[in-house]
Design a protein around this motif. Structure first.
Motif, PDB file in Angstrom:
ATOM      1  N   LEU A  35       4.611   6.658   5.398  1.00 50.01           N
ATOM      2  CA  LEU A  35       3.528   6.073   6.189  1.00 50.01           C
ATOM      3  C   LEU A  35       3.096   7.121   7.209  1.00 50.01           C
ATOM      4  O   LEU A  35       3.925   7.633   7.966  1.00 50.01           O
ATOM      5  CB  LEU A  35       4.061   4.813   6.888  1.00 50.01           C
ATOM      6  CG  LEU A  35       3.064   3.817   7.454  1.00 50.01           C
ATOM      7  CD1 LEU A  35       2.157   3.275   6.366  1.00 50.01           C
ATOM      8  CD2 LEU A  35       3.808   2.662   8.106  1.00 50.01           C
ATOM      9  N   LEU A  36       1.805   7.426   7.190  1.00 52.17           N
ATOM     10  CA  LEU A  36       1.310   8.490   8.074  1.00 52.17           C
ATOM     11  C   LEU A  36       1.391   8.110   9.545  1.00 52.17           C
ATOM     12  O   LEU A  36       1.705   8.938  10.406  1.00 52.17           O
ATOM     13  CB  LEU A  36      -0.143   8.772   7.684  1.00 52.17           C
ATOM     14  CG  LEU A  36      -0.812   9.881   8.453  1.00 52.17           C
ATOM     15  CD1 LEU A  36      -0.899  11.112   7.598  1.00 52.17           C
ATOM     16  CD2 LEU A  36      -2.195   9.446   8.894  1.00 52.17           C
ATOM     17  N   GLY A  37       1.110   6.872   9.839  1.00 50.63           N
ATOM     18  CA  GLY A  37       1.147   6.406  11.222  1.00 50.63           C
ATOM     19  C   GLY A  37       1.177   4.905  11.250  1.00 50.63           C
ATOM     20  O   GLY A  37       0.861   4.248  10.250  1.00 50.63           O
ATOM     21  N   TRP A  70       0.839  -1.205   0.000  1.00 43.22           N
ATOM     22  CA  TRP A  70       0.000   0.000   0.000  1.00 43.22           C
ATOM     23  C   TRP A  70       0.872   1.252   0.000  1.00 43.22           C
ATOM     24  O   TRP A  70       0.591   2.213  -0.704  1.00 43.22           O
ATOM     25  CB  TRP A  70      -0.940   0.011   1.215  1.00 43.22           C
ATOM     26  CG  TRP A  70      -2.097  -0.919   1.064  1.00 43.22           C
ATOM     27  CD1 TRP A  70      -2.294  -2.099   1.705  1.00 43.22           C
ATOM     28  CD2 TRP A  70      -3.233  -0.759   0.210  1.00 43.22           C
ATOM     29  NE1 TRP A  70      -3.459  -2.691   1.294  1.00 43.22           N
ATOM     30  CE2 TRP A  70      -4.067  -1.891   0.378  1.00 43.22           C
ATOM     31  CE3 TRP A  70      -3.633   0.225  -0.696  1.00 43.22           C
ATOM     32  CZ2 TRP A  70      -5.259  -2.047  -0.309  1.00 43.22           C
ATOM     33  CZ3 TRP A  70      -4.828   0.063  -1.382  1.00 43.22           C
ATOM     34  CH2 TRP A  70      -5.619  -1.061  -1.185  1.00 43.22           C
ATOM     35  N   VAL A  71       1.936   1.225   0.827  1.00 42.90           N
ATOM     36  CA  VAL A  71       2.831   2.384   0.897  1.00 42.90           C
ATOM     37  C   VAL A  71       3.539   2.571  -0.440  1.00 42.90           C
ATOM     38  O   VAL A  71       3.566   3.672  -0.992  1.00 42.90           O
ATOM     39  CB  VAL A  71       3.885   2.182   2.018  1.00 42.90           C
ATOM     40  CG1 VAL A  71       4.922   3.286   1.979  1.00 42.90           C
ATOM     41  CG2 VAL A  71       3.224   2.147   3.365  1.00 42.90           C
ATOM     42  N   MET A  72       4.084   1.490  -0.972  1.00 44.81           N
ATOM     43  CA  MET A  72       4.899   1.588  -2.178  1.00 44.81           C
ATOM     44  C   MET A  72       4.088   2.025  -3.393  1.00 44.81           C
ATOM     45  O   MET A  72       4.612   2.675  -4.271  1.00 44.81           O
ATOM     46  CB  MET A  72       5.583   0.241  -2.457  1.00 44.81           C
ATOM     47  CG  MET A  72       6.674  -0.053  -1.446  1.00 44.81           C
ATOM     48  SD  MET A  72       7.791  -1.358  -1.938  1.00 44.81           S
ATOM     49  CE  MET A  72       6.742  -2.759  -1.971  1.00 44.81           C
ATOM     50  N   TYR A  87       9.519   3.159   6.652  1.00 44.37           N
ATOM     51  CA  TYR A  87       8.526   3.909   5.869  1.00 44.37           C
ATOM     52  C   TYR A  87       7.853   4.987   6.722  1.00 44.37           C
ATOM     53  O   TYR A  87       7.429   6.011   6.214  1.00 44.37           O
ATOM     54  CB  TYR A  87       7.459   2.963   5.295  1.00 44.37           C
ATOM     55  CG  TYR A  87       8.022   1.933   4.359  1.00 44.37           C
ATOM     56  CD1 TYR A  87       8.411   2.277   3.068  1.00 44.37           C
ATOM     57  CD2 TYR A  87       8.192   0.620   4.757  1.00 44.37           C
ATOM     58  CE1 TYR A  87       8.949   1.338   2.200  1.00 44.37           C
ATOM     59  CE2 TYR A  87       8.724  -0.339   3.903  1.00 44.37           C
ATOM     60  CZ  TYR A  87       9.098   0.030   2.627  1.00 44.37           C
ATOM     61  OH  TYR A  87       9.632  -0.906   1.783  1.00 44.37           O
ATOM     62  N   LEU A  88       7.784   4.728   8.013  1.00 40.29           N
ATOM     63  CA  LEU A  88       7.194   5.701   8.936  1.00 40.29           C
ATOM     64  C   LEU A  88       8.137   6.899   9.082  1.00 40.29           C
ATOM     65  O   LEU A  88       7.717   8.050   9.020  1.00 40.29           O
ATOM     66  CB  LEU A  88       6.953   5.016  10.295  1.00 40.29           C
ATOM     67  CG  LEU A  88       6.277   5.820  11.377  1.00 40.29           C
ATOM     68  CD1 LEU A  88       4.817   6.038  11.044  1.00 40.29           C
ATOM     69  CD2 LEU A  88       6.381   5.090  12.711  1.00 40.29           C
TER      70      LEU A  88
END
Lengths: 291, 308
Positions: free
Chosen positions: A225-227, A192-194, A219-220
């Motif tokens: 990544l937002l959270g 999802w992040v990528m 990623y955080l």
């Protein structure tokens, strides 16, 4: 000293299993009620959901199965509580075959809570919908960025996504304010992040099992990544934030919070066991029994 | 030729996939969508292939009576039952099941089990409608009612259908007959297997981890070297910092923004030390993937063909 070491050496696997059992069970009946101070990575998800305007759509991806339910389910329930309370419209998808069953179970629990507390019905199709499982993982995420309803065509009952009031206007993944993934592995939050954050600039957040958290933390820190809610502690942190803002939810099952007590004791117990094992090791080394 | 065509397919597919990232416009975006569809189909086939392979491996195990071959029989039976009922009933929680088709004018049962039909007909006498609507179907007027009723079985057991699980009653009237169809929701076998077997078995397996981790930590976690001591120290801090009990051990406030406690050191370890290590692994893996992908596209890496 020798008697003490001999006593420690006599600790066998069965003894450890029995101690572990009691370390898990006893705190369930006699909770410690230690205060939970939420981590910043969890607060950022809470703030984001809190700031999303009422009626906006968010996407939740249930990417776990019953094996990782104890860790991922409480965080999903805590997020759903907050989102329903904020009147957000939730579209649920599943990259794992049992994701839909997990989501149904979570929402059934919340339907009772909202009825009892606010006399409100959580309605399928208006407040939420659950789209069916499809194989493909990252490819599905990639395609949903361009054609959401073309990718996730039907809900779990076989109804077309284009006929469900909640999803009929959704064109691409960009129509969502936030993507939340509850992930126990691959495919999951990493994909999802990528894809969604990197290519479509839609904020991504979510929760992972504690064992996956170190892999996702980069990623955080990079802001992609937002959270992140990591393991049961992440769920407990989110529950604490929700319960502080909406106290009526306190009286319902908060698995993350109640799971913290056994985890406190078991962590301590494991540390004590490691210390004991190392005392034996250092003694044997001093005596020349091991190299 | 035998290898040339697959190599060309791989080359063109790889180049198209790569190009669409840099030129996301027609025709590359269209081709990419098409290839994505193909990938989903291949992924679905991979699942079928996996099932067939599982069956093959376990049939061989049974036929050659390998160690614990009996478990393979259970595995195959469970697999076939789950797939069979999943294909027939689906995996949803409930399905509509017709339990009675009955001509109430002539008192004739058209279709139902002879054991349950009398009990259902008796139960219909106490049917309490919740909703009723008239619809036109195939030129005939149908009345569809949803309502509550109790069915008392032969052994005296009362099955209650309430407003949360109502009975659907379809009535079609004409001059000679009044056909009533009684439909109830029944649970599917697939859902039963999931709810009562898979969920509990999976949770049990996961729960056992606590016992094995405790035992393994006691038997294997030794500070044999400086590096092992560092690892051990970090593990202690992260384990204590990740749970609320870490706060109980207090904190040392050096500066307004510098607070030393188990949770704060744990956050530092995760955000700096762990991130540095993870990024190094990620970058290494990414560079490796790029290198191997290029080798596959240009045909230098051919192990995917199989064989030697």
């Amino acid at each position: 000293m020798n008697i003490f070491i001999r006593l420690l050496k006599s600790i066998d696997r069965k003894f450890i299993f029995i101690i572990t059992f009691f370390a898990v069970v006893i705190p369930m009946f006699y909770p410690l009620y230690l205060p939970i101070i939420p981590e910043d990575s969890v607060r950022s998800i809470f703030k984001k959901i809190d700031a999303i305007p009422e009626g906006s759509k968010i996407l939740m991806s249930f990417d776990y199965d019953p094996a990782s339910k104890p860790e991922c389910h409480p965080m999903a329930i805590a997020n759903l509580r907050h989102a329903f309370k904020k009147n957000l419209k939730i579209v649920i998808i599943q990259l794992w075959p049992f994701g839909g069953a997990m989501a149904t179970e979570a929402i059934d629990e919340l339907k009772k809570e909202f009825k009892e507390i606010y006399n409100r019905d959580i309605i399928y199709g208006d407040d939420y919908c659950i789209l069916g499982y499809k194989v493909g993982g990252a490819i599905l995420i990639q395609q949903s960025g361009k054609d959401f309803n073309g990718t996730f065509m039907e809900d779990i009952d076989g109804k077309k996504a284009s006929e469900i009031s909640l999803t009929k206007d959704v064109k691409t993944i960009k129509d969502f304010e936030l993507v939340l993934s509850y992930s126990a592995g691959d495919p999951g939050i990493k994909q999802w992040v990528m894809i969604v954050d990197a290519q479509y600039k839609v904020p991504v957040a979510g929760g992972v099992t504690a064992v996956t958290a170190p892999e996702i933390t980069p990623y955080l820190n990079s802001g992609q990544l937002l959270g992140l809610m990591a393991g049961l502690r992440g769920a407990a942190d989110y529950e604490t934030l929700v319960n502080k803002k909406y106290p009526p939810f306190k009286k319902y099952v908060n698995s993350g919070t109640s799971g913290m007590d056994p985890q406190n004791i078991v962590h301590l117990m494991i540390i004590i066991f490691i210390i004991i094992a190392n005392i034996i090791y250092w003694h044997d080394k001093k005596m020349g029994l091991v190299r | 030729m035998k290898r040339g065509i697959p190599l060309l397919i791989v080359f063109f597919t790889g180049m198209i996939w790569l190009t669409q990232y840099f030129i996301p416009h027609y025709p590359f975006n269209k081709v990419m969508n098409l290839l994505s569809d193909w990938m989903k189909i291949i992924a679905a086939f991979a699942m079928v292939l996996g099932i067939l392979n599982l069956l093959r491996v376990n049939f061989i195990k049974i036929s050659r009576k390998h160690y614990n071959w009996q478990y393979s029989i259970i595995l195959i039976i469970a697999l076939l039952i789950t797939i069979g009922f999943g294909c027939i009933q689906g995996i949803t929680e409930n399905v509509d099941t017709t339990i009675l088709v009955y001509n109430s004018k002539s008192n004739e049962v058209i279709s139902s089990s002879i054991f349950v039909a009398p009990a259902i007909i008796e139960g219909l006498k106490n049917f309490k409608p919740i909703s009723s609507e008239d619809v036109e179907k195939d030129g005939k007027k149908e009345t569809i009612q949803k309502g509550m009723m109790d069915i008392t079985t032969k052994n005296g057991k009362v099955v209650k259908y309430t407003d949360s699980n109502p009975v659907k009653r379809i009535i079609v009237k004409d001059d000679n007959s009044v056909i009533e169809t009684v439909i109830v929701k029944t649970g599917t076998v697939g859902h039963w297997i999931y709810k009562n077997l898979i969920e509990h078995l999976s949770s049990t397996m996961f729960s056992l981890l606590a016992f094995f981790i405790a035992s393994a930590a006691f038997r294997a976690f030794r500070a044999k070297s400086f590096e092992a001591m560092l690892l051990l120290g970090s593990a202690f801090i992260v384990m204590l910092g990740k749970v609320p009990i870490g706060d109980v051990f207090g904190k040392i406030e050096i500066h307004e923004k510098i607070i030393i406690s188990f949770p704060s050191i744990q956050v530092w370890l995760m955000n700096y030390v762990n991130t540095a290590g993870q990024r190094a692994i990620l970058l290494g893996a990414a560079i490796g993937i790029i290198a191997i992908s290029i080798k596959i596209i240009i045909g230098l890496e051919r192990t995917y063909f199989g064989g030697e």
